[in-house]
Motif scaffolding. Structure first.
Motif, mmCIF file in Angstrom:
data_model
loop_
_atom_site.group_PDB
_atom_site.id
_atom_site.type_symbol
_atom_site.label_atom_id
_atom_site.label_comp_id
_atom_site.label_asym_id
_atom_site.label_seq_id
_atom_site.Cartn_x
_atom_site.Cartn_y
_atom_site.Cartn_z
ATOM 1 N N LEU A 115 0.819 -1.208 0.000
ATOM 2 C CA LEU A 115 0.000 0.000 0.000
ATOM 3 C C LEU A 115 0.853 1.259 0.000
ATOM 4 N N THR A 116 2.019 1.205 0.620
ATOM 5 C CA THR A 116 2.942 2.339 0.567
ATOM 6 C C THR A 116 3.389 2.584 -0.870
ATOM 7 N N ASN A 117 3.658 1.523 -1.598
ATOM 8 C CA ASN A 117 4.042 1.657 -3.003
ATOM 9 C C ASN A 117 2.883 2.217 -3.831
ATOM 10 N N VAL A 118 1.663 1.717 -3.601
ATOM 11 C CA VAL A 118 0.492 2.256 -4.298
ATOM 12 C C VAL A 118 0.362 3.746 -3.998
ATOM 13 N N PHE A 119 0.532 4.114 -2.727
ATOM 14 C CA PHE A 119 0.435 5.519 -2.320
ATOM 15 C C PHE A 119 1.443 6.380 -3.084
ATOM 16 N N LYS A 120 2.685 5.930 -3.143
ATOM 17 C CA LYS A 120 3.722 6.696 -3.835
ATOM 18 C C LYS A 120 3.404 6.841 -5.322
ATOM 19 N N LEU A 121 2.874 5.792 -5.921
ATOM 20 C CA LEU A 121 2.502 5.857 -7.331
ATOM 21 C C LEU A 121 1.306 6.777 -7.559
ATOM 22 N N ALA A 122 0.386 6.799 -6.608
ATOM 23 C CA ALA A 122 -0.804 7.647 -6.736
ATOM 24 C C ALA A 122 -0.482 9.116 -6.496
ATOM 25 N N ASP A 123 0.527 9.386 -5.683
ATOM 26 C CA ASP A 123 0.927 10.758 -5.338
ATOM 27 C C ASP A 123 1.723 11.365 -6.490
ATOM 28 N N LYS A 124 1.011 11.745 -7.539
ATOM 29 C CA LYS A 124 1.630 12.208 -8.788
ATOM 30 C C LYS A 124 2.536 13.426 -8.603
ATOM 31 N N ASN A 125 2.178 14.340 -7.701
ATOM 32 C CA ASN A 125 2.980 15.548 -7.527
ATOM 33 C C ASN A 125 3.984 15.424 -6.382
ATOM 34 N N ALA A 126 4.112 14.235 -5.803
ATOM 35 C CA ALA A 126 5.103 13.936 -4.761
ATOM 36 C C ALA A 126 5.059 14.922 -3.597
ATOM 37 N N ASP A 127 3.860 15.281 -3.166
ATOM 38 C CA ASP A 127 3.722 16.202 -2.042
ATOM 39 C C ASP A 127 3.408 15.477 -0.727
ATOM 40 N N ALA A 128 3.601 14.164 -0.702
ATOM 41 C CA ALA A 128 3.374 13.324 0.486
ATOM 42 C C ALA A 128 1.899 13.260 0.875
ATOM 43 N N GLY A 129 1.034 13.482 -0.092
ATOM 44 C CA GLY A 129 -0.394 13.380 0.144
ATOM 45 C C GLY A 129 -1.113 13.023 -1.142
ATOM 46 N N VAL A 130 -2.221 12.342 -1.001
ATOM 47 C CA VAL A 130 -3.047 12.000 -2.159
ATOM 48 C C VAL A 130 -4.294 12.868 -2.110
ATOM 49 N N SER A 131 -4.449 13.698 -3.121
ATOM 50 C CA SER A 131 -5.609 14.589 -3.201
ATOM 51 C C SER A 131 -6.820 13.805 -3.692
ATOM 52 N N LEU A 132 -7.969 14.434 -3.641
ATOM 53 C CA LEU A 132 -9.175 13.790 -4.162
ATOM 54 C C LEU A 132 -9.005 13.464 -5.645
ATOM 55 N N ALA A 133 -8.391 14.356 -6.404
ATOM 56 C CA ALA A 133 -8.172 14.103 -7.840
ATOM 57 C C ALA A 133 -7.252 12.893 -8.033
ATOM 58 N N GLU A 134 -6.180 12.802 -7.259
ATOM 59 C CA GLU A 134 -5.264 11.659 -7.372
ATOM 60 C C GLU A 134 -5.944 10.364 -6.922
ATOM 61 N N PHE A 135 -6.728 10.454 -5.846
ATOM 62 C CA PHE A 135 -7.446 9.282 -5.343
ATOM 63 C C PHE A 135 -8.487 8.814 -6.368
ATOM 64 N N THR A 136 -9.165 9.768 -6.984
ATOM 65 C CA THR A 136 -10.153 9.439 -8.011
ATOM 66 C C THR A 136 -9.478 8.748 -9.184
ATOM 67 N N GLU A 137 -8.346 9.266 -9.602
ATOM 68 C CA GLU A 137 -7.616 8.642 -10.707
ATOM 69 C C GLU A 137 -7.186 7.222 -10.329
ATOM 70 N N LEU A 138 -6.739 7.041 -9.099
ATOM 71 C CA LEU A 138 -6.330 5.717 -8.629
ATOM 72 C C LEU A 138 -7.486 4.730 -8.641
ATOM 73 N N GLN A 139 -8.673 5.170 -8.248
ATOM 74 C CA GLN A 139 -9.833 4.291 -8.131
ATOM 75 C C GLN A 139 -10.619 4.138 -9.425
ATOM 76 N N SER A 140 -10.365 4.986 -10.398
ATOM 77 C CA SER A 140 -11.144 4.965 -11.626
ATOM 78 C C SER A 140 -10.885 3.709 -12.447
ATOM 79 N N LYS A 141 -11.841 3.402 -13.298
ATOM 80 C CA LYS A 141 -11.775 2.205 -14.130
ATOM 81 C C LYS A 141 -10.893 2.387 -15.355
#
Length: 191
Positions: A115-141
């Protein structure tokens, strides 16, 4: 020999967000989506009311029936709403950003690295946080759905796949446990 990776993918995805994957008997939506009065009990009347409102909103030509385009738009709307609800549940400090601690809060130790690896991949702007837009992209089909599988294959967690990682034969699970959800198909974190 049958190689089964769906168990590990399902387990990790289920741990990611209980609110996103813990669906009730109501057609795949989180129970809270239908609990209009907030009493923790979802009645058939509440389900009917929300589904009727969703149907009516999706029927843009007021024909009393949904075309394929209207139905697909409804599905996108429902997915967006469910992803936003899962994000809100994970964002416990309400700062509109999911931290690594929030992302892995309910995960057992054996899935933390994944999950740490998934988090790092989802954190596109490398700001140590996943925004709603990044989370949506991660969960999208869409095309980004490969992040879950990429993270599983990336044993070194360096966000690069070596030939050895790509061609490695995953360990055969011994026996599914009840907490892992048994043998289920599909990709984790996807709805």
């Amino acid at each position: 020999m049958k190689i089964n990776t769906s168990l590990s993918l399902f387990t990790a995805g289920a741990l990611l967000s209980a609110s996103f994957l813990a669906y009730a008997h109501n057609g795949g939506a989180p129970a809270s989506e239908y609990d209009a009065n907030g009493d923790g009990v979802v009645t058939a009347a509440e389900i009917l009311a929300v589904k009727t409102a969703d149907f009516t909103a999706a029927d843009v030509d007021n024909s009393g029936a949904l075309s394929l385009a209207e139905y697909l738009n409804l599905e996108n709307t429902l997915q967006t709403r469910r992803i936003a609800a899962a994000f809100a549940k994970m964002d416990v400090d309400l700062d509109s950003n999911i931290t690594l601690a929030e992302f892995t809060a309910s995960a057992p130790a054996n899935t933390a690295a994944y999950l740490t690896n998934v988090f790092k991949l989802a954190d596109k702007n490398a700001d140590a946080g996943v925004s709603l837009a990044e989370f949506t992209e991660l969960q999208s089909k869409g095309a980004n759905g490969g992040v879950w599988e990429f993270a599983r294959l990336d044993a070194s967690a360096d966000q690069l796949l070596s030939l050895d990682e790509y061609t490695a034969v995953p360990a055969q699970p011994t026996a599914p446990t009840a907490s892992a959800g048994g043998e289920r198909g599909g990709k984790a974190g996807k709805r």
